[in-house]
Scaffold this active site. Structure first.
Site, PDB file in Angstrom:
ATOM      1  N   ASP A   1      -9.991  -5.356  -3.724  1.00 29.10           N
ATOM      2  CA  ASP A   1      -9.218  -4.353  -2.821  1.00 29.10           C
ATOM      3  C   ASP A   1     -10.210  -3.164  -2.732  1.00 29.10           C
ATOM      4  OD1 ASP A   1      -7.848  -2.138  -1.828  1.00 29.10           O
ATOM      5  OD2 ASP A   1      -5.951  -3.418  -2.251  1.00 29.10           O
TER       6      ASP A   1
ATOM      7  N   SER B   1       0.762  -1.237  -0.097  1.00 30.80           N
ATOM      8  CA  SER B   1      -0.013   0.009   0.008  1.00 30.80           C
ATOM      9  C   SER B   1       0.882   1.174  -0.021  1.00 30.80           C
ATOM     10  CB  SER B   1      -0.910  -0.036   1.044  1.00 30.80           C
ATOM     11  OG  SER B   1      -2.064   0.825   0.967  1.00 30.80           O
TER      12      SER B   1
ATOM     13  N   HIS C   1      -7.403  -5.970   0.430  1.00 30.14           N
ATOM     14  CA  HIS C   1      -6.152  -5.062   0.731  1.00 30.14           C
ATOM     15  C   HIS C   1      -5.423  -5.566   2.071  1.00 30.14           C
ATOM     16  CE1 HIS C   1      -4.008  -1.444  -0.134  1.00 30.14           C
ATOM     17  NE2 HIS C   1      -3.913  -1.019   1.052  1.00 30.14           N
TER      18      HIS C   1
END
Lengths: 283, 283
Positions: B228, B151, B262
């Site tokens: 995600d 991320s 995610h």
């Protein structure tokens, strides 16, 4: 069909890691549990491994830190992780509670003293209601279940298997509290939940139960780190269990792992061996 | 030799997972970092994989939840996980800080605005001081290092590799913020650390940097879950990076993983592939 509320769902190793809550009649409160389903194939059924967690844990610790999903997916095994106690009981006097007694520390017994006997019945919850609820709501093969756990949960796994011959196909434990009637954690919990009569405590002590076991052949698989702080503090006492099993010729595998401690780093290192072990009995 | 203070050490997969703190001159504060050493053999030296974590994380999240230790041990790779920002700066006005800006959210840039420029220099910390400190204090092979992240940390890994040709042998990223100048997270962070002149932001944007890259051949390996939440909210924008790389014929492996989100459950599922990938370049 009991009412289940899904809290979360994450895809993991081709399967899905989910958390649900349900109302437990046995514990008279809502309970969370985590369940890993090894694939998205809705037509497939799987055996189940129950994992019982240790002091201060809830249904998530093992799910997040142990890394078992890889092996559950590879072996095609559902994994169920219940919470370690009832929680948030309205009106309950919690003044005696601490990190090693009460919420997060149910010790897998059925309390007998008035204050806790309505809710603190983790032994019955794990060995009856939880299994029935999983079998009715998920693609589990009834009767194909094994049990494992860590520390307080290792104690839970051992007593659940020893007190219910044939209920579980196999049992293993990481760093279990093996002889709770002889350690400070066990004393505190058993006195708190069962009262001062120590003779009643033995019904929940693996080392005591081994000599009373009558049923299909049962083997115990114990995994222990040599540098475990609580081993050194005589909270775990695995040698007492090893000796008791030897006396009655109950087979017991004892793996002492050089340099490992009490943490999830220890468990994650060896969890693959436990899946390989249970898969032999569940397949 | 910089002064290191060991916070914890746990044996894991035959190696050891440790956490240290040290005083960072670049950030003018104490910083924690985690390091996994793949064996206890003190005569052996290893290549290093740097792992940069995402928003709200510190040095521990990946260590506890990703399960990389197995693959680091198998491949003989040291893994270093720094914190995601300086912390606890005395006297700093933190009124603008939030979960996606400030502590736990340093965005791997060198701040230029007065308020933050003394401490928020995660780019320089990660690409210079951290590497020098690891090389001087641990059995690392100097120059044999790669970088990955998740991320915000995926963004960090990409820009660190793209801005420093040859510094890393390889780079990969899980769900990276691939084009921060065009997403809300990036806007907020870059405006906060670099000021309102958007032209200065491009120096820390992977999609922008791809076309400016001059150096030894570099391949980008991007891993992304199709479900995600932040992909859907246009915070990650991997397609912009894929297009930019295509334009300049920079090789890019883009794996879109069906159904994954995610979370660390996504990363733990595919981390083995990233170790296999980096090992090819590091060995």
């Amino acid at each position: 069909m009991l009412q289940l509320k899904q809290i979360s769902s994450n895809k993991s190793f081709g399967g899905s890691q989910k958390v649900f809550s349900h109302f437990s009649k046995v514990l008279s409160c809502d309970m969370n549990f985590a369940i890993f389903l090894p694939s998205e194939d809705v037509n497939q059924k799987y055996p189940v491994l129950y994992y019982l967690s240790g002091l201060t844990c809830n249904e998530l610790n093992c799910v997040q830190k142990c890394g078992f999903q890889k092996y559950a997916a590879e072996n095609g095994i559902i994994v169920v992780c219940p919470d370690t106690s009832p929680r948030n009981i309205e009106g309950l006097d919690t003044s005696a509670f601490s990190w090693d007694f009460g919420y997060g520390a149910g010790f897998y017994v059925d309390a007998t003293i008035d204050l806790y006997k309505k809710n603190f019945r983790m032994y019955s919850y794990v060995t009856t209601e939880l299994i029935e609820m999983i079998n009715s709501n998920f693609p589990a093969i009834p009767g194909k279940q094994s049990v494992t756990g860590h520390s307080m949960g290792g104690h839970g796994a051992l007593i659940c298997a020893l007190k219910n011959p044939g209920l579980y196909q196999s049992v293993s434990a990481f760093a279990p509290i093996s002889n709770p009637v002889n350690c400070p954690w066990g004393h505190k919990a058993f006195k708190g939940f069962l009262g001062p009569d120590e003779s009643t405590w033995k019904a929940y002590d693996a080392t005591e139960l081994v000599s009373k076991y009558k049923g299909p052949p049962l083997e115990l698989f114990i995994d222990q780190g040599s540098e475990d702080q609580f081993l050194k503090e005589n909270q775990l006492l695995p040698n007492n269990l090893v000796e008791a099993a030897k006396k009655v010729q109950m087979p017991l595998i004892y793996k002492l792992r050089d340099g490992y401690d009490h943490s999830y780093f220890f468990m994650s290192t060896f969890i693959s061996e436990h899946f390989a072990y249970h898969a032999k009995f569940l397949k």
